[in-house]
Scaffold this active site. Sequence first.
Site, PDB file in Angstrom:
ATOM      1  N   ASP A   1      29.454  38.648  29.516  1.00 61.53           N
ATOM      2  CA  ASP A   1      29.562  37.195  29.482  1.00 61.53           C
ATOM      3  C   ASP A   1      29.152  36.751  28.080  1.00 61.53           C
ATOM      4  OD1 ASP A   1      29.696  34.501  30.538  1.00 61.53           O
ATOM      5  OD2 ASP A   1      29.201  35.401  32.479  1.00 61.53           O
TER       6      ASP A   1
ATOM      7  N   ASP B   1      32.237  31.800  28.185  1.00 64.99           N
ATOM      8  CA  ASP B   1      31.719  30.636  28.902  1.00 64.99           C
ATOM      9  C   ASP B   1      32.149  29.328  28.216  1.00 64.99           C
ATOM     10  OD1 ASP B   1      29.690  29.937  31.057  1.00 64.99           O
ATOM     11  OD2 ASP B   1      28.782  28.880  29.377  1.00 64.99           O
TER      12      ASP B   1
ATOM     13  N   GLU C   1      36.643  30.801  30.126  1.00 64.68           N
ATOM     14  CA  GLU C   1      36.368  29.791  31.148  1.00 64.68           C
ATOM     15  C   GLU C   1      36.640  28.452  30.473  1.00 64.68           C
ATOM     16  OE1 GLU C   1      32.893  27.974  34.003  1.00 64.68           O
ATOM     17  OE2 GLU C   1      32.605  28.271  31.874  1.00 64.68           O
TER      18      GLU C   1
ATOM     19  N   HIS D   1      30.309  32.604  40.578  1.00 62.73           N
ATOM     20  CA  HIS D   1      28.896  32.259  40.757  1.00 62.73           C
ATOM     21  C   HIS D   1      28.635  30.755  40.709  1.00 62.73           C
ATOM     22  CE1 HIS D   1      29.668  32.069  36.534  1.00 62.73           C
ATOM     23  NE2 HIS D   1      28.514  31.485  36.332  1.00 62.73           N
ATOM     24  N   ASP D   2      29.661  29.962  40.476  1.00 60.83           N
ATOM     25  CA  ASP D   2      29.488  28.492  40.466  1.00 60.83           C
ATOM     26  C   ASP D   2      30.127  27.836  41.687  1.00 60.83           C
ATOM     27  OD1 ASP D   2      28.277  28.523  37.940  1.00 60.83           O
ATOM     28  OD2 ASP D   2      30.178  28.243  36.894  1.00 60.83           O
TER      29      ASP D   2
HETATM   30  O1  ISL Z   1      29.488  24.721  37.979  1.00 58.61           O
HETATM   31  C1  ISL Z   1      30.079  23.723  37.680  1.00 58.61           C
HETATM   32  C2  ISL Z   1      30.074  22.617  38.554  1.00 58.61           C
HETATM   33  O2  ISL Z   1      29.293  22.938  39.618  1.00 58.61           O
HETATM   34  C3  ISL Z   1      30.856  23.638  36.454  1.00 58.61           C
HETATM   35  O3  ISL Z   1      30.994  22.343  35.998  1.00 58.61           O
HETATM   36  C4  ISL Z   1      30.185  24.495  35.409  1.00 58.61           C
HETATM   37  O4  ISL Z   1      29.062  23.854  34.924  1.00 58.61           O
HETATM   38  C5  ISL Z   1      31.158  24.737  34.312  1.00 58.61           C
HETATM   39  O5  ISL Z   1      32.222  25.399  34.885  1.00 58.61           O
HETATM   40  C6  ISL Z   1      30.543  25.608  33.237  1.00 58.61           C
HETATM   41  O6  ISL Z   1      30.058  26.799  33.796  1.00 58.61           O
HETATM   42  C7  ISL Z   1      29.547  27.786  32.979  1.00 58.61           C
HETATM   43  O7  ISL Z   1      28.625  27.310  32.021  1.00 58.61           O
HETATM   44  C8  ISL Z   1      27.398  26.769  32.518  1.00 58.61           C
HETATM   45  C9  ISL Z   1      26.732  27.665  33.567  1.00 58.61           C
HETATM   46  O8  ISL Z   1      25.725  26.945  34.224  1.00 58.61           O
HETATM   47  C10 ISL Z   1      27.722  28.177  34.588  1.00 58.61           C
HETATM   48  O9  ISL Z   1      27.085  29.060  35.478  1.00 58.61           O
HETATM   49  C11 ISL Z   1      28.841  28.829  33.826  1.00 58.61           C
HETATM   50  O10 ISL Z   1      29.778  29.448  34.668  1.00 58.61           O
HETATM   51  C12 ISL Z   1      26.506  26.597  31.337  1.00 58.61           C
HETATM   52  O11 ISL Z   1      26.439  27.782  30.609  1.00 58.61           O
END
Ligand code: ISL
Length: 540
Positions: A97, A197, A250, A319-320
Amino acid sequence: MSKWWQERVVYQIYPRSFQDSNGDGIGDINGIISRLGCLKDLGVGIIWLSPVYPSPNADNGYDISDYMNIHPEYGTMKDMDRLLAEAAKCDIKIVMDLVINHTSDEHEWFEKSRQKIEPYKDYYIWKPDKKGKRPNNWTSFFAEPCWTYDEVRKEYYLHLFAKKQPDLNYHNPKVLEEVKAIMRFWLDKGVAGFRCDVINIIYKTSLEDGKKKLILTGSEHYLSQEGNHKILQELRQEVLDHYDCFTVGETVFVTPEIGKKLCDQDRRELDMIFSFEHMEADQWLVKYFHRKFNVKKFSQSIAKWQVALDWHANYLENHDQRRIVSRFSDEYYREASGKLFAVLLLSLKGTPYIYQGQEIGMTNFDYTSIDEVRDIESINVDAFLKKHHVPKFLRWKMIKETSRDNCRTPMQWSSNEHGDFTTGVPWLAVNKNHIHINVKSQLDDPQSIRSFYKKMIALRAKHDVLKYGEFEALEITHKLFVFKRTYEDTTFTVVLNISNKSLKTEYNGKVKISTRYRKQFDGLLEPYEAIILEGGKHDQ
Ligand code: ISL
Ligand code: CA
């Protein structure tokens, strides 16, 4: 010519919740190594590892304080090297990541930046206050203001996520040089690429006030900017092109037009992206305004992206996100819908991403109060709602429906205590349903969701039509999603009943694979039944 990352299936590991090896309740690298055989057996060809770097864990590793090291909670660099070597023996590649929009506020660069020590002074986005107010009106992703005043430097810094995640300043060329060094460090170790990310928001064109919006005021100044495209091109030419690797971005709030630019093989930016539109089929605007899952909207957006891009990163969980068998179906139909989503994921054009636990049909958490939740986003949202006098029961309803911890509960390996995730106290409670939903019981059961994933992965490996075939939507209704894949003179027609009703359809014929193990299909689908019909190019 096809690439290895088009042939293989990716499995996402959220290390904290995968397998603990030393009884401290936290998943770790040695735990992952001990489960490689199980992943190999499933047919996994690539692991995407969520962050394992040192981090104060304000956002579970997405706040990195040292990019070229391993968090002691997860093990040592030696363990990491062993993971790479052991995975290679199983012919599994590892993707890291790459979180470069922000670092942790405990990263050395930030510590020095706040003291104006060169060369770090302008590594972050600093601004004096604007007549006693924050420098602009932007809002963050995590329900908190996106500027925080720093007492040391006596200025505000920008953070699009939590205040412990200050955004890096990509107007400073030195920052990109640091990123290149980090990437080379891991590629030289033998990692096979990066999941990048929030990679389309790293370049902020200006810091002007944004147009007032319900969410993400200010985003017109940083969403998929020209400067961002340039950075991706530079990383590709100077770093990635020198290795046999791939990147998956992402990309948030991305449209098919922008997606096309990002993945265009001539522009040379990313190899594929995660889009979000299909995950919005059960919400109004943001996930906190939950609404009934709209099958038509879901299927239409999948179809739209399948047609728009030559190659996509397909996923239904990560994971989100919440668990699909709880979210897009009814847990009563967990078995059938778990298999239906396996058919969907593995028969779309692109690289499939399976999130840990998805392959056994894990469900959302069974928590009953906010005290059991650890997700910073949920905690911030709860505090925000409390401040606005939203009653407790309503706050809990919203958090329960949306919390990212729904999918972060530890992996359910067996029916033993804590599902054999740990011998200690798990950092986040294991779902009580591990008694009947677990890997062990599904391994030898040919009818299990896991066995079905294994079969679907093998089917995809065998048939180019599933990987490379053209995609065409044949029918999309509020219950039915039918599409056709065509490659040379083969077609596979995928018929999905995404509903709890039996359905009659006009499709019939020989069944290639079915969630109900039929040989012949007569046009009647059971609730959440999925089938693949094999045919010649000119059938139907
Ligand atoms: O998880 C979300 C909404 O619940 C998304 O808006 C998320 O914040 C967005 O996709 C970005 O995600 C990524 O970056 C974030 C981290 O918290 C997430 O786990 C990651 O997947 C910040 O680094
Ligand atoms: Ca551990």
